[in-house]
Write a protein that holds these residues in place. Structure first.
Motif, mmCIF file in Angstrom:
data_model
loop_
_atom_site.group_PDB
_atom_site.id
_atom_site.type_symbol
_atom_site.label_atom_id
_atom_site.label_comp_id
_atom_site.label_asym_id
_atom_site.label_seq_id
_atom_site.Cartn_x
_atom_site.Cartn_y
_atom_site.Cartn_z
ATOM 1 N N ILE A 430 0.838 -1.206 0.000
ATOM 2 C CA ILE A 430 0.000 0.000 0.000
ATOM 3 C C ILE A 430 0.870 1.253 0.000
ATOM 4 N N ALA A 431 1.964 1.216 0.787
ATOM 5 C CA ALA A 431 2.792 2.412 0.948
ATOM 6 C C ALA A 431 3.615 2.726 -0.295
ATOM 7 N N PHE A 432 4.223 1.717 -0.892
ATOM 8 C CA PHE A 432 5.213 1.978 -1.931
ATOM 9 C C PHE A 432 4.764 1.601 -3.339
ATOM 10 N N VAL A 433 3.646 0.886 -3.480
ATOM 11 C CA VAL A 433 3.119 0.559 -4.811
ATOM 12 C C VAL A 433 1.852 1.360 -5.081
ATOM 13 N N LEU A 434 0.861 1.204 -4.197
ATOM 14 C CA LEU A 434 -0.380 1.968 -4.369
ATOM 15 C C LEU A 434 -0.213 3.430 -3.963
ATOM 16 N N ARG A 435 0.673 3.674 -2.991
ATOM 17 C CA ARG A 435 0.917 5.024 -2.466
ATOM 18 C C ARG A 435 -0.372 5.676 -1.987
ATOM 19 N N ASP A 436 -1.174 4.882 -1.292
ATOM 20 C CA ASP A 436 -2.451 5.353 -0.745
ATOM 21 C C ASP A 436 -2.291 5.465 0.770
ATOM 22 N N MET A 437 -1.956 6.636 1.261
ATOM 23 C CA MET A 437 -1.664 6.799 2.681
ATOM 24 C C MET A 437 -2.913 6.677 3.559
ATOM 25 N N LYS A 438 -4.050 7.040 3.012
ATOM 26 C CA LYS A 438 -5.287 6.889 3.781
ATOM 27 C C LYS A 438 -5.601 5.412 4.000
ATOM 28 N N LEU A 439 -5.456 4.607 2.953
ATOM 29 C CA LEU A 439 -5.659 3.172 3.084
ATOM 30 C C LEU A 439 -4.590 2.553 3.978
ATOM 31 N N LEU A 440 -3.368 3.085 3.937
ATOM 32 C CA LEU A 440 -2.294 2.570 4.794
ATOM 33 C C LEU A 440 -2.625 2.783 6.262
ATOM 34 N N ARG A 441 -3.115 3.973 6.612
ATOM 35 C CA ARG A 441 -3.504 4.235 8.001
ATOM 36 C C ARG A 441 -4.624 3.309 8.430
ATOM 37 N N GLN A 442 -5.619 3.155 7.568
ATOM 38 C CA GLN A 442 -6.762 2.308 7.903
ATOM 39 C C GLN A 442 -6.328 0.856 8.091
ATOM 40 N N SER A 443 -5.497 0.352 7.187
ATOM 41 C CA SER A 443 -5.051 -1.044 7.268
ATOM 42 C C SER A 443 -4.166 -1.265 8.488
ATOM 43 N N LEU A 444 -3.271 -0.328 8.746
ATOM 44 C CA LEU A 444 -2.375 -0.463 9.895
ATOM 45 C C LEU A 444 -3.156 -0.491 11.200
ATOM 46 N N ALA A 445 -4.107 0.439 11.343
ATOM 47 C CA ALA A 445 -4.909 0.477 12.569
ATOM 48 C C ALA A 445 -5.726 -0.799 12.730
ATOM 49 N N THR A 446 -6.329 -1.268 11.649
ATOM 50 C CA THR A 446 -7.175 -2.459 11.726
ATOM 51 C C THR A 446 -6.351 -3.696 12.051
ATOM 52 N N LEU A 447 -5.199 -3.859 11.387
ATOM 53 C CA LEU A 447 -4.349 -5.027 11.646
ATOM 54 C C LEU A 447 -3.833 -5.028 13.081
ATOM 55 N N LEU A 448 -3.397 -3.876 13.559
ATOM 56 C CA LEU A 448 -2.853 -3.781 14.910
ATOM 57 C C LEU A 448 -3.903 -4.109 15.958
ATOM 58 N N ILE A 449 -5.048 -3.443 15.888
ATOM 59 C CA ILE A 449 -6.085 -3.622 16.921
ATOM 60 C C ILE A 449 -6.683 -5.014 16.855
ATOM 61 N N THR A 450 -6.976 -5.521 15.644
ATOM 62 C CA THR A 450 -7.573 -6.846 15.516
ATOM 63 C C THR A 450 -6.632 -7.933 16.019
ATOM 64 N N SER A 451 -5.352 -7.845 15.680
ATOM 65 C CA SER A 451 -4.393 -8.859 16.138
ATOM 66 C C SER A 451 -4.264 -8.849 17.656
ATOM 67 N N GLN A 452 -4.309 -7.655 18.258
ATOM 68 C CA GLN A 452 -4.213 -7.575 19.720
ATOM 69 C C GLN A 452 -5.417 -8.219 20.394
ATOM 70 N N ASN A 581 10.672 4.707 7.089
ATOM 71 C CA ASN A 581 10.233 6.056 7.452
ATOM 72 C C ASN A 581 10.874 7.115 6.568
ATOM 73 N N CYS A 582 12.153 6.942 6.231
ATOM 74 C CA CYS A 582 12.800 7.897 5.324
ATOM 75 C C CYS A 582 12.130 7.865 3.951
ATOM 76 N N ALA A 583 11.805 6.656 3.478
ATOM 77 C CA ALA A 583 11.157 6.534 2.171
ATOM 78 C C ALA A 583 9.767 7.166 2.185
ATOM 79 N N LEU A 584 8.998 6.967 3.261
ATOM 80 C CA LEU A 584 7.654 7.535 3.343
ATOM 81 C C LEU A 584 7.692 9.058 3.372
ATOM 82 N N ILE A 585 8.644 9.611 4.125
ATOM 83 C CA ILE A 585 8.754 11.070 4.173
ATOM 84 C C ILE A 585 9.194 11.616 2.816
ATOM 85 N N GLY A 586 10.097 10.883 2.159
ATOM 86 C CA GLY A 586 10.536 11.317 0.840
ATOM 87 C C GLY A 586 9.435 11.271 -0.197
ATOM 88 N N MET A 587 8.426 10.425 0.027
ATOM 89 C CA MET A 587 7.309 10.310 -0.918
ATOM 90 C C MET A 587 6.208 11.332 -0.654
#
Length: 727
Positions: A430-452, A581-587
Motif C-alpha cells: 500500500i505504501a510503496f506501490v499503491l501510495r495510498d496513505m489513507k488506506l495505509l492508516r486504515q489497514s495499519l490500525a485495523t491489523l494492529l487492533i484486531t491482532s491484539q 520512514n525515510c522513504a515515506l517522508i521522501g514520498m
C-alpha cells in the motif's frame, strides 16, 4: 573460586552416601506420569534407577506413587508418581548444576556445599535458601542425567533400545512410556505471587524478583522486557497524540516525530541491555559459563562415536541435513510466502469491491463496510501464522538438528521470515506501490487492533475459561470420593496434569516483535500506534500473568542471561524502520514539491539522510555500554580471580606430583574421587564449538581437579582461593 578441596569433596561423598532415599513422606516437587499400560517391571526398574545412589548410576532422589495400593483400587488407576529430594541432596545438586548465589561480601559466586555457611541467608534450619524453582530445576537436571549403563533396552520394551550414555528420561518420553514430567505449583506461594502481581488491576511495577523466584529467569526476563517495553512506549504515545490533530496529508509535520522514533528505538534497546545485565547479575545467571549441550530428544541417526565428545551417540551426516534444508524446507517456505502474497492480493480485491460499493451508495452502512476487508484479512493472517508455525516446527524437527539451540535458531528464522512478510507485506504494498496513505492508516490500525484482540482471546481468555470448566469437574469428582486419601494433593495433581503445557516464551516475544514493527515501521503515517500498543500491553501483563498462574502447567525454570536472539530481531526491525520512514517522508507531496524539477536529487537526499540516521543509530549503540560500569568491574574481578586460581592449580598439581603415591595410584584416586559424584570427565581436547550450548552453565568445583593430598601449604592456598570469602 574454582578450586575444590579434597576435604570438601570427601565430606560431600560421605553426606551423599548417608542420604535416605526411602522416605515415605516428603515435599513433592515434580510429577511423573506413566502411560496406563506400562508394565510392572518397567515401573520397578525406573523407580530403582531414580532412588539408587549416585555412585551406582542412580539419581538418589525420593520417589513414591501418588496413590497407594488401596487407593488405586478405590480410584481410577492413575500412573502418577511424585519425586522430591532431601535438603542436603538439593544443596549438593545445587553445586552439581553450578547455581550462583550471593555471598556475605555481596559478590555473586558459584555455590559449593563445603562453603555453604559463607553465602548470604544460608542457615541449616532455613529451607528457603533455594527457591522452589531452583529445587525443581535440580530435580529435572538429575532426572535428565540418568543415563544408560550396561542396559541394552528398557525392561519390558525390547523395541526401546538403549546405548551407554543415553538419557533414560528422554528415551522414555520418545517411547511413550513416560507421558509427561512437570513441576507442581506451590499453592501458598502462588497465591502470594498473584496478590502482588495481577489480582488487583493497578498501575505498578511487577514483582520481577518474585516471578523469577517462582518461575525462573527465562519467564522473569520476558515479563521484565514486557514491562520495560510498555513504559518505553509511553513517550511515543504522548508525543504521537497531538499529531493526530493535524491533517494526515501534511507529512512534513511528521519528520520530527519520525526522527524521534528512530532515535527512540535505538536507545530503548541499548538501555534494556544494561537493565537486563543488572538483573541477571543479581540473579547469578550473568556469570554463568556455557556448558556442553546434550543431543536433543528428537535427534536420531546411526549409533557411533562422536569425534568431538568421544561419547557413543547417534550420528547424522551434515550433508543430509543440508539437503533437507535447501531441497525441502527452503522451497516450502518460499511456497508459503507466495501463498501469503496471493492471499494479500485477494484482500486488495475485497478492498476495491468495498470502496466501489461505498462510492456508489455513499450510505453510513457502506462506510462501516470499508473496514470489513481489513478485519477479515487480519483474522486470516492470525490463522495463517498459527498454521505455518505447526508446519515450521514439523519441518525443523524433520531436519534432525543435533542441538536444541540449532533447532530453535532454525525455527525462529523460519517463523520470523513468514510472520514479517505475512503481517507487513500488505502495508509495504500500500505504501510503496499503491501510495495510498489513507488506506495505509486504515489497514495499519485495523491489523494492529484486531491482532491484539485476537491474541488476548486465544492465548488467555479462552484457555482460562476451558480450564475453569475442567477445574469444576475435577472438584466434583474429588468431593464425591469416600476414600481416605490426601484429597488436596490428589486434586492438585490430577488438575495440573490436564492443564496445557507452556511451550516457552517464543509466541510471547513474537507478539511483541510484531507490535514493535507496527509501531516503528510506519510511525510517520500512524502515530497513534504507540498509544494502542500501550493500552494493549497494560492488559497483556495481567492476561499473561493469569495464563502462567492458572491456565498452563508450571514450567521448569531455565537459567537465562538475556532475551537471546530476540534482541537481534528487535534491533534488525529498528534498522528496517529507518529505511521505511525515510522513504515515506521522501514520498510526501510536500517534500516532492521542493524537488519538483529533479527527482534524482530527492532520491539522493533521502538516501543520504537515511545513511546519516543509520550511522547515528550505530554510534548510539556503540556509545551506550551493554553493561553498567559497576557490573563490568565485578565481572572483571571474577575473571581475575579465575585466572589466579588457574595459576594456583598448576602449583597444586606440582605438589600432588611430589606426593608419596605412585603415578598410577594418584591417577586412580583422583578419577574415583571425582567420578563418585560428578561422573566421568571428558578430555578438553575432545571439545568442539558445535558441542557448546547457547544455554549457560555455572562455574563450580566440578570444573577443576580435586585435591588428593591435604598439606599445610595447600590449606593456605585454598583459604586464599575460597569460593566465597568468610564474613
Amino acid at each position: 573460586m574454582v578450586v575444590s578441596s579434597s576435604a570438601s569433596l570427601s565430606k560431600m561423598k560421605v553426606t551423599l552416601s548417608a542420604l535416605d532415599t526411602h522416605e515415605s513422606s516428603f515435599l513433592p516437587l515434580v510429577v511423573i506420569e506413566l502411560a496406563q499400560d506400562v508394565k510392572e517391571e518397567t515401573k520397578e526398574w525406573l523407580k530403582a534407577r531414580i532412588i539408587t545412589k549416585k555412585k551406582d548410576g542412580g539419581a538418589q532422589l525420593l520417589f513414591r506413587p501418588l496413590l497407594n495400593k488401596y487407593e488405586k483400587e478405590t480410584l481410577e488407576n492413575q500412573n502418577l508418581y511424585l519425586v522430591g529430594a532431601s535438603k542436603i541432596r538439593l544443596l549438593l545438586g545445587a553445586e552439581a548444576v553450578g547455581l550462583v548465589k550471593e555471598c556475605s561480601d555481596n559478590t555473586m559466586r558459584a555455590f559449593t556445599y563445603g562453603t555453604r555457611h559463607n553465602f548470604k541467608d544460608f542457615d541449616d534450619d532455613n529451607d528457603d535458601f533455594l527457591s522452589m524453582a531452583e529445587r525443581q530445576f535440580i530435580i529435572k537436571h538429575e532426572l535428565e542425567n540418568l543415563r544408560a549403563r550396561d542396559e541394552k533396552m528398557i525392561p519390558g520394551y525390547p523395541q526401546a533400545k538403549l546405548y551407554p550414555g543415553k538419557s533414560l528420561l528422554r528415551r522414555l518420553l520418545t517411547s511413550g512410556i513416560v507421558v509427561q514430567v512437570f513441576p507442581l505449583h506451590d499453592n501458598e506461594a502462588l497465591k502470594k505471587l498473584e496478590d502482588t502481581w495481577y489480582t488487583r488491576f493497578t498501575l505498578k511495577f511487577q514483582p520481577i524478583d518474585r516471578i523469577r523466584g517462582y518461575f525462573g529467569e527465562t519467564i522473569a526476563l520476558y515479563f521484565g522486557f514486557l514491562e520495560y517495553f510498555t513504559f518505553a512506549l509511553i513517550p511515543m504515545a504522548i508525543i504521537g497524540l497531538p499529531y493526530y490533530l493535524f491533517a494526515w496529508e501534511d507529512y512534513d509535520k511528521y519528520v520530527i516525530f519520525a526522527s524521534f522514533n528512530l532515535i527512540w528505538s535505538t536507545v530503548i534497546l541499548e538501555v534494556w541491555k544494561r537493565g537486563c545485565a543488572s538483573m541477571t547479575y543479581r540473579w547469578g545467571t550473568l556469570v554463568m559459563k556455557r556448558k556442553f549441550e546434550e543431543p536433543r530428544p528428537g535427534y536420531h541417526g546411526v549409533l557411533g562415536i562422536n569425534p568431538v565428545t568421544g561419547r557413543e551417540e547417534p550420528l547424522y551426516p551434515s550433508y543430509k541435513r543440508q539437503l533437507r534444508i535447501y531441497l525441502v524446507s527452503l522451497p516450502f517456505v518460499c511456497l508459503c510466502l507466495y501463498f501469503s502474497l496471493f492471499v494479500m492480493m485477494i484482500y486488495f480485491d475485497m478492498e476495491a469491491w468495498a470502496l466501489g460499493l461505498h462510492e456508489d451508495s455513499g450510505s453510513e452502512w457502506t462506510s462501516i463496510l470499508l473496514y470489513v476487508p481489513s478485519i477479515i484479512y487480519a483474522i486470516v493472517i492470525e490463522i495463517m501464522n498459527r498454521l505455518y508455525r505447526y508446519a515450521a516446527e514439523f519441518l525443523t524437527s524433520w531436519e534432525n538438528h543435533r542441538l536444541e539451540s540449532a533447532y530453535q535458531n532454525h525455527l525462529i528464522l523460519k517463523v520470523l521470515v513468514f510472520n514479517f512478510l505475512n503481517c507487513f507485506a500488505s502495508l509495504f504494498y500500500i505504501a510503496f506501490v499503491l501510495r495510498d496513505m489513507k488506506l495505509l492508516r486504515q489497514s495499519l490500525a485495523t491489523l494492529l487492533i484486531t491482532s491484539q484482540i485476537l491474541n488476548q482471546i486465544v492465548e488467555s481468555l479462552l484457555p482460562y475459561w476451558l480450564q475453569k470448566k475442567h477445574h469444576v469437574r475435577v472438584k466434583k469428582k474429588v468431593e464425591a470420593l469416600k476414600a481416605d486419601i490426601d484429597a488436596t494433593l490428589y486434586e492438585q495433581v490430577v488438575l495440573e496434569k490436564e492443564m496445557g503445557t507452556y511451550l516457552g516464551t517464543f509466541d510471547d516475544y513474537l507478539e511483541l516483535f510484531l507490535q514493535f514493527g507496527y509501531v516503528s515501521l510506519f510511525s510517520c503515517v500512524y502515530p497513534l500506534a504507540a498509544a494502542f500498543a500501550v493500552l494493549n500491553n497494560l492488559t497483556e501483563v495481567n492476561s499473561d500473568a493469569l495464563k502462567m498462574c492458572r491456565v498452563f502447567k508450571r514450567p521448569f525454570s531455565e537459567p537465562s542471561a538475556s532475551i537471546g536472539v530476540w534482541q537481534l530481531a528487535f534491533e534488525t526491525m529498528s534498522v528496517i524502520s529507518v529505511v521505511t520512514n525515510c522513504a515515506l517522508i521522501g514520498m510526501s507531496p510536500q517534500v516532492n514539491a521542493l524537488f519538483s524539477e529533479s527527482k534524482t536529487d530527492l532520491i539522493l537526499i533521502v538516501v543520504a539522510v537515511e545513511h546519516m540516521l543509520l550511522a547515528l543509530k550505530f554510534i548510539l549503540a556503540f556509545a551506550i555500554p551493554d553493561k553498567p560500569r559497576h557490573i563490568q568491574m565485578k565481572l572483571a574481578r571474577l575473571e581475575f580471580e579465575s585466572l589466579e586460581a588457574l595459576k594456583q592449580q598448576e602449583i597444586l598439581a606440582g605438589l600432588r606430583g611430589n606426593s608419596t603415591l605412585g603415578p598410577g595410584a594418584r591417577k586412580e584416586a583422583s578419577a574415583s574421587s571425582e567420578d563418585a559424584w560428578y561422573g566421568p570427565h571428558r578430555p578438553l581436547a575432545q571439545v568442539g564449538p558445535e558441542d557448546v550450548s547457547i544455554r549457560p552453565a555455572l562455574p563450580s568445583g566440578k570444573d577443576v581437579v580435586s585435591l588428593a593430598c591435604v598439606s599445610k601449604m595447600q590449606k593456605q592456598i585454598r583459604q586464599h582461593l575460597s569460593p566465597c570469602p568468610s564474613p
